[in-house]
Structure formats: C-alpha cells, structure tokens
Write a protein that holds these residues in place. Structure first.
Motif, PDB file in Angstrom:
ATOM      1  N   ARG A  16      10.039   1.795   0.619  1.00  0.00           N
ATOM      2  CA  ARG A  16       9.553   3.165   0.597  1.00  0.00           C
ATOM      3  C   ARG A  16       8.057   3.187   0.289  1.00  0.00           C
ATOM      4  NH1 ARG A  16      13.773   3.660   2.526  1.00  0.00           N
ATOM      5  NH2 ARG A  16      15.550   4.958   1.944  1.00  0.00           N
ATOM      6  N   VAL A  17       7.309   4.022   1.010  1.00  0.00           N
ATOM      7  CA  VAL A  17       5.894   4.225   0.699  1.00  0.00           C
ATOM      8  C   VAL A  17       5.787   5.326  -0.346  1.00  0.00           C
ATOM      9  CG1 VAL A  17       3.642   4.881   1.596  1.00  0.00           C
ATOM     10  CG2 VAL A  17       5.196   3.535   3.016  1.00  0.00           C
ATOM     11  N   GLU A  18       4.996   5.062  -1.381  1.00  0.00           N
ATOM     12  CA  GLU A  18       4.843   6.049  -2.450  1.00  0.00           C
ATOM     13  C   GLU A  18       3.416   6.026  -2.971  1.00  0.00           C
ATOM     14  OE1 GLU A  18       7.827   4.528  -5.158  1.00  0.00           O
ATOM     15  OE2 GLU A  18       6.326   3.372  -6.270  1.00  0.00           O
ATOM     16  N   GLU A  19       3.062   7.079  -3.690  1.00  0.00           N
ATOM     17  CA  GLU A  19       1.761   7.147  -4.355  1.00  0.00           C
ATOM     18  C   GLU A  19       1.880   6.568  -5.759  1.00  0.00           C
ATOM     19  OE1 GLU A  19      -1.201   8.154  -3.232  1.00  0.00           O
ATOM     20  OE2 GLU A  19      -0.407   8.593  -1.221  1.00  0.00           O
ATOM     21  N   ALA A  20       0.812   5.913  -6.218  1.00  0.00           N
ATOM     22  CA  ALA A  20       0.836   5.299  -7.543  1.00  0.00           C
ATOM     23  C   ALA A  20      -0.583   5.199  -8.088  1.00  0.00           C
ATOM     24  CB  ALA A  20       1.471   3.913  -7.482  1.00  0.00           C
ATOM     25  N   GLU A  21      -0.678   5.051  -9.395  1.00  0.00           N
ATOM     26  CA  GLU A  21      -1.974   4.817 -10.024  1.00  0.00           C
ATOM     27  C   GLU A  21      -2.443   3.399  -9.703  1.00  0.00           C
ATOM     28  OE1 GLU A  21      -3.995   6.847 -11.836  1.00  0.00           O
ATOM     29  OE2 GLU A  21      -2.617   8.411 -11.135  1.00  0.00           O
ATOM     30  N   PRO A  22      -3.733   3.197  -9.500  1.00  0.00           N
ATOM     31  CA  PRO A  22      -4.231   1.841  -9.218  1.00  0.00           C
ATOM     32  C   PRO A  22      -3.984   0.908 -10.401  1.00  0.00           C
ATOM     33  CG  PRO A  22      -5.891   3.507  -8.703  1.00  0.00           C
ATOM     34  CD  PRO A  22      -4.808   4.200  -9.462  1.00  0.00           C
ATOM     35  N   PRO A  23      -3.695  -0.367 -10.140  1.00  0.00           N
ATOM     36  CA  PRO A  23      -3.566  -1.330 -11.239  1.00  0.00           C
ATOM     37  C   PRO A  23      -4.935  -1.631 -11.849  1.00  0.00           C
ATOM     38  CG  PRO A  23      -3.415  -2.451  -9.136  1.00  0.00           C
ATOM     39  CD  PRO A  23      -3.480  -0.986  -8.825  1.00  0.00           C
ATOM     40  N   VAL A  24      -4.928  -2.216 -13.022  1.00  0.00           N
ATOM     41  CA  VAL A  24      -6.161  -2.563 -13.730  1.00  0.00           C
ATOM     42  C   VAL A  24      -6.258  -4.081 -13.823  1.00  0.00           C
ATOM     43  CG1 VAL A  24      -7.426  -2.388 -15.911  1.00  0.00           C
ATOM     44  CG2 VAL A  24      -6.112  -0.419 -15.066  1.00  0.00           C
ATOM     45  N   ALA A  25      -7.401  -4.611 -13.469  1.00  0.00           N
ATOM     46  CA  ALA A  25      -7.598  -6.063 -13.507  1.00  0.00           C
ATOM     47  C   ALA A  25      -7.580  -6.560 -14.939  1.00  0.00           C
ATOM     48  CB  ALA A  25      -8.907  -6.435 -12.827  1.00  0.00           C
ATOM     49  N   GLY A  26      -6.663  -7.482 -15.223  1.00  0.00           N
ATOM     50  CA  GLY A  26      -6.575  -8.084 -16.542  1.00  0.00           C
ATOM     51  C   GLY A  26      -7.333  -9.396 -16.599  1.00  0.00           C
ATOM     52  N   PRO A  27      -7.192 -10.142 -17.667  1.00  0.00           N
ATOM     53  CA  PRO A  27      -7.888 -11.429 -17.785  1.00  0.00           C
ATOM     54  C   PRO A  27      -7.554 -12.357 -16.628  1.00  0.00           C
ATOM     55  CG  PRO A  27      -6.965 -10.776 -19.900  1.00  0.00           C
ATOM     56  CD  PRO A  27      -6.425  -9.812 -18.885  1.00  0.00           C
ATOM     57  N   GLY A  28      -8.589 -12.898 -15.997  1.00  0.00           N
ATOM     58  CA  GLY A  28      -8.395 -13.847 -14.907  1.00  0.00           C
ATOM     59  C   GLY A  28      -8.005 -13.220 -13.586  1.00  0.00           C
ATOM     60  N   GLU A  29      -8.101 -11.898 -13.475  1.00  0.00           N
ATOM     61  CA  GLU A  29      -7.652 -11.214 -12.266  1.00  0.00           C
ATOM     62  C   GLU A  29      -8.781 -10.488 -11.539  1.00  0.00           C
ATOM     63  OE1 GLU A  29      -3.029 -10.027 -13.179  1.00  0.00           O
ATOM     64  OE2 GLU A  29      -4.590  -8.631 -13.826  1.00  0.00           O
ATOM     65  N   LEU A  30      -8.581 -10.340 -10.226  1.00  0.00           N
ATOM     66  CA  LEU A  30      -9.443  -9.517  -9.389  1.00  0.00           C
ATOM     67  C   LEU A  30      -8.633  -8.337  -8.878  1.00  0.00           C
ATOM     68  CD1 LEU A  30     -10.998 -12.330  -7.141  1.00  0.00           C
ATOM     69  CD2 LEU A  30     -12.033 -11.312  -9.186  1.00  0.00           C
ATOM     70  N   LEU A  31      -9.251  -7.169  -8.839  1.00  0.00           N
ATOM     71  CA  LEU A  31      -8.635  -6.022  -8.181  1.00  0.00           C
ATOM     72  C   LEU A  31      -9.238  -5.937  -6.786  1.00  0.00           C
ATOM     73  CD1 LEU A  31      -6.752  -3.586  -8.319  1.00  0.00           C
ATOM     74  CD2 LEU A  31      -8.697  -2.227  -9.134  1.00  0.00           C
ATOM     75  N   VAL A  32      -8.375  -6.002  -5.771  1.00  0.00           N
ATOM     76  CA  VAL A  32      -8.815  -6.109  -4.387  1.00  0.00           C
ATOM     77  C   VAL A  32      -8.342  -4.906  -3.586  1.00  0.00           C
ATOM     78  CG1 VAL A  32      -8.703  -7.513  -2.284  1.00  0.00           C
ATOM     79  CG2 VAL A  32      -8.749  -8.629  -4.525  1.00  0.00           C
ATOM     80  N   ARG A  33      -9.275  -4.287  -2.860  1.00  0.00           N
ATOM     81  CA  ARG A  33      -8.887  -3.268  -1.885  1.00  0.00           C
ATOM     82  C   ARG A  33      -8.441  -4.000  -0.625  1.00  0.00           C
ATOM     83  NH1 ARG A  33      -9.209   1.878  -1.717  1.00  0.00           N
ATOM     84  NH2 ARG A  33     -10.681   1.973  -3.483  1.00  0.00           N
ATOM     85  N   THR A  34      -7.171  -3.926  -0.338  1.00  0.00           N
ATOM     86  CA  THR A  34      -6.600  -4.760   0.714  1.00  0.00           C
ATOM     87  C   THR A  34      -6.979  -4.261   2.107  1.00  0.00           C
ATOM     88  OG1 THR A  34      -4.539  -3.506   0.673  1.00  0.00           O
ATOM     89  CG2 THR A  34      -4.654  -5.479  -0.707  1.00  0.00           C
ATOM     90  N   GLU A  35      -7.257  -5.219   2.969  1.00  0.00           N
ATOM     91  CA  GLU A  35      -7.511  -4.934   4.381  1.00  0.00           C
ATOM     92  C   GLU A  35      -6.445  -5.574   5.263  1.00  0.00           C
ATOM     93  OE1 GLU A  35     -11.497  -6.220   5.297  1.00  0.00           O
ATOM     94  OE2 GLU A  35     -12.229  -5.478   3.363  1.00  0.00           O
ATOM     95  N   ALA A  36      -5.782  -6.592   4.754  1.00  0.00           N
ATOM     96  CA  ALA A  36      -4.703  -7.263   5.466  1.00  0.00           C
ATOM     97  C   ALA A  36      -3.737  -7.839   4.431  1.00  0.00           C
ATOM     98  CB  ALA A  36      -5.241  -8.381   6.357  1.00  0.00           C
ATOM     99  N   ILE A  37      -2.442  -7.673   4.696  1.00  0.00           N
ATOM    100  CA  ILE A  37      -1.398  -8.127   3.776  1.00  0.00           C
ATOM    101  C   ILE A  37      -0.419  -8.982   4.574  1.00  0.00           C
ATOM    102  CG2 ILE A  37       0.473  -7.413   2.245  1.00  0.00           C
ATOM    103  CD1 ILE A  37      -1.083  -4.635   2.137  1.00  0.00           C
ATOM    104  N   GLY A  38      -0.177 -10.199   4.131  1.00  0.00           N
ATOM    105  CA  GLY A  38       0.738 -11.079   4.833  1.00  0.00           C
ATOM    106  C   GLY A  38       2.192 -10.765   4.503  1.00  0.00           C
ATOM    107  N   VAL A  39       3.032 -10.805   5.517  1.00  0.00           N
ATOM    108  CA  VAL A  39       4.476 -10.621   5.345  1.00  0.00           C
ATOM    109  C   VAL A  39       5.133 -11.982   5.522  1.00  0.00           C
ATOM    110  CG1 VAL A  39       6.539  -9.423   6.171  1.00  0.00           C
ATOM    111  CG2 VAL A  39       4.303  -8.273   6.259  1.00  0.00           C
ATOM    112  N   THR A  40       5.841 -12.444   4.515  1.00  0.00           N
ATOM    113  CA  THR A  40       6.419 -13.782   4.540  1.00  0.00           C
ATOM    114  C   THR A  40       7.934 -13.717   4.390  1.00  0.00           C
ATOM    115  OG1 THR A  40       6.310 -14.159   2.146  1.00  0.00           O
ATOM    116  CG2 THR A  40       4.321 -14.652   3.433  1.00  0.00           C
ATOM    117  N   LEU A  41       8.608 -14.769   4.844  1.00  0.00           N
ATOM    118  CA  LEU A  41      10.059 -14.833   4.717  1.00  0.00           C
ATOM    119  C   LEU A  41      10.504 -14.801   3.254  1.00  0.00           C
ATOM    120  CD1 LEU A  41      12.828 -15.093   6.030  1.00  0.00           C
ATOM    121  CD2 LEU A  41      12.485 -17.577   6.139  1.00  0.00           C
ATOM    122  N   PRO A  42       9.846 -15.521   2.322  1.00  0.00           N
ATOM    123  CA  PRO A  42      10.263 -15.411   0.922  1.00  0.00           C
ATOM    124  C   PRO A  42      10.192 -13.984   0.389  1.00  0.00           C
ATOM    125  CG  PRO A  42       8.885 -17.340   1.205  1.00  0.00           C
ATOM    126  CD  PRO A  42       8.822 -16.574   2.500  1.00  0.00           C
TER     127      PRO A  42
END
Length: 313
Positions: A16-42
C-alpha cells in the motif's frame, strides 16, 4: 513523503502507498532522496512472511537498495555531504521517497551514470562478485548459475566470462530467456524442467533455492562446490555431500560487507570500471512508478524479468 508499506503478509496485493513523516538520519546514516529503488527477490519473499525470507516485522517498508541524492548526513558520518549522488544497500525501508542508507555501504555515482544504472549495477553486481570470489574458480573450472536471467544472475554470467571461466551454464525457468543469456556470453542455457542440465559443473552459484536446491547440488561435479546466496531456503541432501565430496557455502551480503570490507571495496571499484569501459551491462527490465510496486513484485514472482526491475518515486 510517500512510501510503500505492508501491514499483513501476502503477495503483491498487500503493498500500500501511504503518506509518512520523513525518517531522521541517525549515527552512521545518510538520508537519501531516492531516484531509483531496486526490487529484489529477497525483498519480495519477505513480504510473504512464510519462512523463506524470514518475513519482516509488521508493519514494514520493503526494499534493499537505492540510488539518489543525499539530503541529510547523520552524526559520525565522514566523506559524504548534502548534494552527493549515491547508491547504497539498505537491507530494508527503501520503498519510499526518502530512505536511510548506512554510510559505510554508500557509493558515489559517477557523473556520467544515471540513478537507474547505479541501482541496477551495484547491489546485484556486489552479490555476483561476492559469490564468484567465495567460489574462487580455478583455471579450467566451469560454473553453473541458477536464476541466470535475474538482476544478479545476468551480471554473474558476464563476470564469470570476464574472469576467464571457459564454460558458463545459465539455468533459467524458461527457454524464452536463452537468447538474452547467449547475448551476455553464456556458453549453455538449460531450463529447470529439463531432465538433464548437461555435464556437471565444478561450481554452482544458486540464486533460487527452495525446491530447486537438490537439483542445483546434483549439478555439482564430484569434489565441486555450491555457493548458496538466495533467500529461498531448501533442504540439502546430506548423502549427496558425502557421496560426491561436495561442499556448500552460504553467502549473505550483510555478513560479507562487514567481514570482507576490503574485498567489498575492491568489487565496488571493479564494477564501475567494467561498466564504464562497456564490458559489463546491467540490463533493466522495467522502470515503474512507486505506486506500481505491486506490479513490480508480480514481475519478480512470475520470474518474468530479464535483468533489473526498478521503482521510480
């Protein structure tokens, strides 16, 4: 922001597509505005929660790889800045307009590469190279690859040939995929339904698992080895290991990226170098909007893809 989430386990219909608050980058993390998202079997398997992929805790946002632009940098991150174009493994939570990425897994996208090219190349290429380096083919050894037309499999076919493997066998669900794989350098193409997959191979890279695992192991020659890197589970017939002096090695990227950091970095550079020189082609089967995540999962579940399936926010 928009994201795709599932609240119950099941097939593509649970997304389901839904609206949500943006996540916040924690220690060691980057917040990325996605342009492409891979779909994998796992990722697809984990939405089923049936034990094959373990199932994500509910509710969950699926996904495992992204490409886009850094919009925030978390504490303890060095080497990246807002505005950098990156691609990264994420392991979860990537079906969204904004996603968190571990900085140590992020890779800058070359100026002449698109986000779609990056997401099609890096994660799948890393899995393929990790499987091949774990198998460590020796001179003259042959390799059979299951799921050979998949995002990872079609890169593994090419990389095996680039490493000088004299006989690369591509195992797939349908003979309709043969032309695609011969075009990438496969020496033989077999289908799962055939009575025989031909002469046994020294190495089998199994990206499918499940009910196919015993056949994959049977396709390993005496004294050979199977690298098991899929999320499909399956049962290994122990007597087959004993009688054939065969070995099975499990491979997960989560462990590989932490235990073999130097190799992971070498593989990252190798992938971009080969792609930039035109020696490695990351095929993209479909680009779909985020709202059509269910359709993307349907393609993967039907084993209909030739290469990568990508979501575009």
């Amino acid at each position: 922001m928009r994201r795709v989430r599932f609240h119950t386990y099941g097939g593509p219909e649970v997304l389901r597509v839904e609206e949500a608050e943006p996540p916040v980058a924690g220690p060691g993390e980057l917040l990325v505005r996605t342009e492409a998202i891979g779909v994998t079997l796992p990722c697809v398997r984990r939405t089923h929660g049936d034990g094959n992929g373990g199932g994500d805790p509910l509710p969950a946002v699926p996904g495992g790889e992204i490409a886009g632009t850094v919009v925030a940098v978390g504490p303890e991150v060095t080497g990246f800045a807002v505005g950098d174009r990156v691609t990264s493994l994420t392991f979860k939570g990537s079906y969204a307009e904004l996603a968190l990425a571990p900085a140590f897994l992020a890779d800058r996208i070359p100026d002449d590469a698109s986000a779609v090219e990056a997401v099609a190349l890096v994660r799948s290429g890393q899995v393929a190279l990790a499987a091949l380096s774990t198998a460590a083919p020796r001179d003259g050894e042959s390799v059979l690859i299951t799921g050979a037309a998949s995002a990872t499999g079609h890169l593994a076919v090419q990389l095996a040939k680039l490493q000088g493997v004299p006989r690369v066998v591509a195992a797939v669900s349908s003979a309709a995929k043969a032309e695609f794989l011969y075009g990438l350098g496969a020496d033989e193409v077999v289908t799962y339904g055939q009575d025989s997959w031909g002469e046994p191979a020294d190495i089998v890279l199994d990206g499918v698992g499940g009910e196919l695992l015993p056949r994959a192991l049977a396709a390993v020659t005496e004294g050979g080895r199977l690298i098991f890197f899929n999320s499909g589970g399956g049962t290994v017939p122990a007597y087959e290991l004993l009688a054939g002096s065969k070995t099975v090695t499990g491979l997960t990227m989560r462990r590989f990226t932490t235990v073999h950091r130097e190799r992971y970095e070498q593989h990252r550079a190798q992938l971009w170098e080969l792609a930039g020189a035109g020696r490695l082609r990351a095929a993209v089967h479909a680009e779909l909007p985020l709202e059509e995540a269910a359709k993307a999962h349907e393609i993967i579940e039907a084993r209909a893809n030739l290469g990568k399936v990508v979501l575009r926010p």
